[in-house]
Design an enzyme around this catalytic site. Structure first.
Site, mmCIF file in Angstrom:
data_model
loop_
_atom_site.group_PDB
_atom_site.id
_atom_site.type_symbol
_atom_site.label_atom_id
_atom_site.label_comp_id
_atom_site.label_asym_id
_atom_site.label_seq_id
_atom_site.Cartn_x
_atom_site.Cartn_y
_atom_site.Cartn_z
ATOM 1 C CB THR A 128 -0.888 0.110 1.235
ATOM 2 O OG1 THR A 128 -0.201 -0.126 2.449
ATOM 3 C CG2 THR A 128 -1.887 -1.337 1.120
ATOM 4 C CD GLU A 129 0.883 4.624 -4.244
ATOM 5 O OE1 GLU A 129 0.080 5.751 -4.306
ATOM 6 O OE2 GLU A 129 1.414 4.370 -5.397
ATOM 7 C CB VAL A 130 -1.942 4.901 2.781
ATOM 8 C CG1 VAL A 130 -2.385 5.865 1.922
ATOM 9 C CG2 VAL A 130 -2.793 3.534 2.793
#
Length: 65
Positions: A57-59
């Site tokens: 994930t980028e978060v």
């Protein structure tokens, strides 16, 4: 890769892979955090099975577990 796995529009509960851009998850109106996390896990597992790629994930997800 998400689109190539046929996941555009795939839904778990109220969380859905965006029809406009497969890299986004949208709330179709009643998504719970669990729906979103389950969908992320499903996407990651599906892509890994088909392409052998582990997606991240980028978060940062906080409060799990």
């Amino acid at each position: 890769m998400i689109e190539d796995c046929g996941l555009r529009g795939y839904r778990i509960g109220g969380a859905e892979v965006s029809n406009k851009h497969c890299g986004f998850i949208v709330n179709s109106g009643n998504a719970k955090a669990k729906d979103i996390l389950d969908l992320i896990q499903y996407i990651q597992n599906t892509v890994k099975m088909k392409f052998g790629v582990e997606m991240q994930t980028e978060v940062r997800i906080v409060g799990e577990g």
